[in-house]
Design a protein around this motif. Structure first.
Motif, PDB file in Angstrom:
ATOM      1  N   GLN A 105     -64.391 131.120  75.634  1.00 24.77           N
ATOM      2  CA  GLN A 105     -64.239 132.317  74.605  1.00 24.77           C
ATOM      3  C   GLN A 105     -64.087 133.622  75.688  1.00 24.77           C
ATOM      4  OE1 GLN A 105     -67.562 134.328  73.825  1.00 24.77           O
ATOM      5  NE2 GLN A 105     -66.093 136.008  73.430  1.00 24.77           N
ATOM      6  N   VAL A 106     -64.912 134.085  76.552  1.00 28.02           N
ATOM      7  CA  VAL A 106     -64.832 135.320  77.318  1.00 28.02           C
ATOM      8  C   VAL A 106     -63.566 135.167  78.041  1.00 28.02           C
ATOM      9  CG1 VAL A 106     -65.341 136.521  79.486  1.00 28.02           C
ATOM     10  CG2 VAL A 106     -67.145 135.299  77.968  1.00 28.02           C
ATOM     11  N   ALA A 107     -62.804 133.836  78.554  1.00 27.94           N
ATOM     12  CA  ALA A 107     -61.581 133.808  79.206  1.00 27.94           C
ATOM     13  C   ALA A 107     -60.522 134.487  78.326  1.00 27.94           C
ATOM     14  CB  ALA A 107     -61.381 132.589  79.741  1.00 27.94           C
ATOM     15  N   PHE A 108     -60.573 133.653  77.179  1.00 29.06           N
ATOM     16  CA  PHE A 108     -59.531 133.925  75.882  1.00 29.06           C
ATOM     17  C   PHE A 108     -59.691 135.452  75.550  1.00 29.06           C
ATOM     18  CE2 PHE A 108     -58.412 134.089  71.242  1.00 29.06           C
ATOM     19  CZ  PHE A 108     -57.149 133.373  71.461  1.00 29.06           C
ATOM     20  N   ASP A 109     -60.631 135.988  75.281  1.00 27.24           N
ATOM     21  CA  ASP A 109     -60.716 137.355  74.908  1.00 27.24           C
ATOM     22  C   ASP A 109     -60.167 138.217  75.790  1.00 27.24           C
ATOM     23  OD1 ASP A 109     -61.936 136.976  72.372  1.00 27.24           O
ATOM     24  OD2 ASP A 109     -63.795 137.253  73.251  1.00 27.24           O
ATOM     25  N   MET A 110     -60.104 137.917  77.155  1.00 34.06           N
ATOM     26  CA  MET A 110     -59.768 138.915  78.210  1.00 34.06           C
ATOM     27  C   MET A 110     -58.307 138.547  78.332  1.00 34.06           C
ATOM     28  SD  MET A 110     -62.865 138.638  81.244  1.00 34.06           S
ATOM     29  CE  MET A 110     -62.120 140.017  82.214  1.00 34.06           C
ATOM     30  N   LEU A 111     -57.850 137.471  78.474  1.00 37.16           N
ATOM     31  CA  LEU A 111     -56.430 137.052  78.485  1.00 37.16           C
ATOM     32  C   LEU A 111     -55.612 137.616  77.390  1.00 37.16           C
ATOM     33  CD1 LEU A 111     -56.523 133.243  79.684  1.00 37.16           C
ATOM     34  CD2 LEU A 111     -55.879 135.372  81.036  1.00 37.16           C
ATOM     35  N   THR A 112     -56.274 137.733  75.896  1.00 37.26           N
ATOM     36  CA  THR A 112     -55.240 138.123  74.907  1.00 37.26           C
ATOM     37  C   THR A 112     -55.673 139.508  74.412  1.00 37.26           C
ATOM     38  OG1 THR A 112     -57.292 137.498  73.570  1.00 37.26           O
ATOM     39  CG2 THR A 112     -55.570 135.846  73.945  1.00 37.26           C
ATOM     40  N   LEU A 113     -56.422 140.327  75.519  1.00 36.34           N
ATOM     41  CA  LEU A 113     -56.988 141.447  75.293  1.00 36.34           C
ATOM     42  C   LEU A 113     -57.333 141.923  73.997  1.00 36.34           C
ATOM     43  CD1 LEU A 113     -54.297 143.242  77.532  1.00 36.34           C
ATOM     44  CD2 LEU A 113     -56.609 142.834  78.044  1.00 36.34           C
ATOM     45  N   LEU A 114     -57.871 140.951  73.324  1.00 37.26           N
ATOM     46  CA  LEU A 114     -58.545 141.046  71.918  1.00 37.26           C
ATOM     47  C   LEU A 114     -57.468 141.125  70.736  1.00 37.26           C
ATOM     48  CD1 LEU A 114     -61.433 143.863  72.949  1.00 37.26           C
ATOM     49  CD2 LEU A 114     -61.639 141.287  72.853  1.00 37.26           C
ATOM     50  N   ALA A 115     -56.262 140.832  71.115  1.00 39.97           N
ATOM     51  CA  ALA A 115     -55.428 140.906  70.030  1.00 39.97           C
ATOM     52  C   ALA A 115     -55.479 140.333  68.755  1.00 39.97           C
ATOM     53  CB  ALA A 115     -53.982 140.428  70.680  1.00 39.97           C
ATOM     54  N   VAL A 116     -56.484 139.155  68.853  1.00 40.05           N
ATOM     55  CA  VAL A 116     -56.717 138.513  67.685  1.00 40.05           C
ATOM     56  C   VAL A 116     -58.440 138.295  67.541  1.00 40.05           C
ATOM     57  CG1 VAL A 116     -54.751 136.955  67.783  1.00 40.05           C
ATOM     58  CG2 VAL A 116     -56.697 135.890  69.085  1.00 40.05           C
TER      59      VAL A 116
END
Length: 219
Positions: A105-116
């Motif tokens: 989850q942390v990696a996803f939020d960082m990679l997407t820059l919170l877009a979703v």
């Protein structure tokens, strides 16, 4: 653009920092509508900590002198983007620290820059501009593309990782990675933490200058 950056960098570093404090103070007051002093201090030093990650990146990765740093403080204007974006998107203001539930989850939020992200998605345009803008600024200041890219990635993602997630909390009801107790009110405790964290980051950012100052005192 280089001429504009050159004019901004003629501002003394201390004056640029004070301008940043003013921009952030107004930003906090707009966001909160006025709040108790401890919350204001906590948010102000939170933003100051973000700034120090960029100062560290531009000084140690891009190898820039202090005379090239005043332009970084204009980043205070970028902090207004989530507010404007929320108004344009007719979104109720609801930014908060992200609860880190897993590495994925942390990696996803960082990679997407919170877009979703569920509630922090108004941060997306600001984070994108921080990443792209700091890389472009680095290229304009140094001409080194690789170092500029590395600086942008370090500054944006290190500040995001350390300051964007709720790694600890005083309130046991607040979703967080860990919890601890404090004899002080929650926001007073957080204020003390961010003040100390800011001074640690500032010590790292201006270590050479501080060491030179101390050496001159005892020379």
């Amino acid at each position: 653009m280089k001429n504009l950056i050159g004019k901004i960098n003629k501002i003394p570093l201390w004056a640029a920092f004070l301008l940043y404090q003013l921009l952030i103070s107004v930003r906090i007051l707009i966001e909160t509508g006025g709040t108790e002093p401890s919350i204001f201090v906590m948010q102000l030093f939170w933003f100051d900590c973000v700034l120090m990650f960029f100062v560290i990146g531009f000084k140690y990765i891009l190898k820039l002198e202090n005379s090239n740093l005043p332009v970084l403080f204009s980043g205070g204007f970028l902090t207004y983007i989530p507010i404007i974006y929320s108004v344009l998107m007719d979104h109720d203001w609801h930014l908060n620290f992200i609860n880190p539930t897993s590495f994925k989850q942390v990696a996803f939020d960082m990679l997407t820059l919170l877009a979703v992200h569920e509630y922090d998605w108004p941060m997306f345009p600001e984070l994108v501009l921080l990443l792209i803008g700091s890389a472009a600024l680095g290229i304009l200041l140094s001409g080194n593309v690789l170092r500029s890219a590395a600086t942008a990635l370090f500054s944006t993602y290190s500040s995001f990782f350390f300051l964007g997630f709720s790694w600890f909390a005083v309130n046991p009801d607040h979703p967080s990675f860990s919890h601890f107790t404090s004899p002080l009110p929650d926001h007073v405790t957080y204020s003390i933490f961010y003040i100390l964290f800011f001074f640690i980051l500032a010590l790292i950012a201006f270590f050479r200058e501080i060491r030179h100052f101390i050496i001159n005192i005892f020379a």
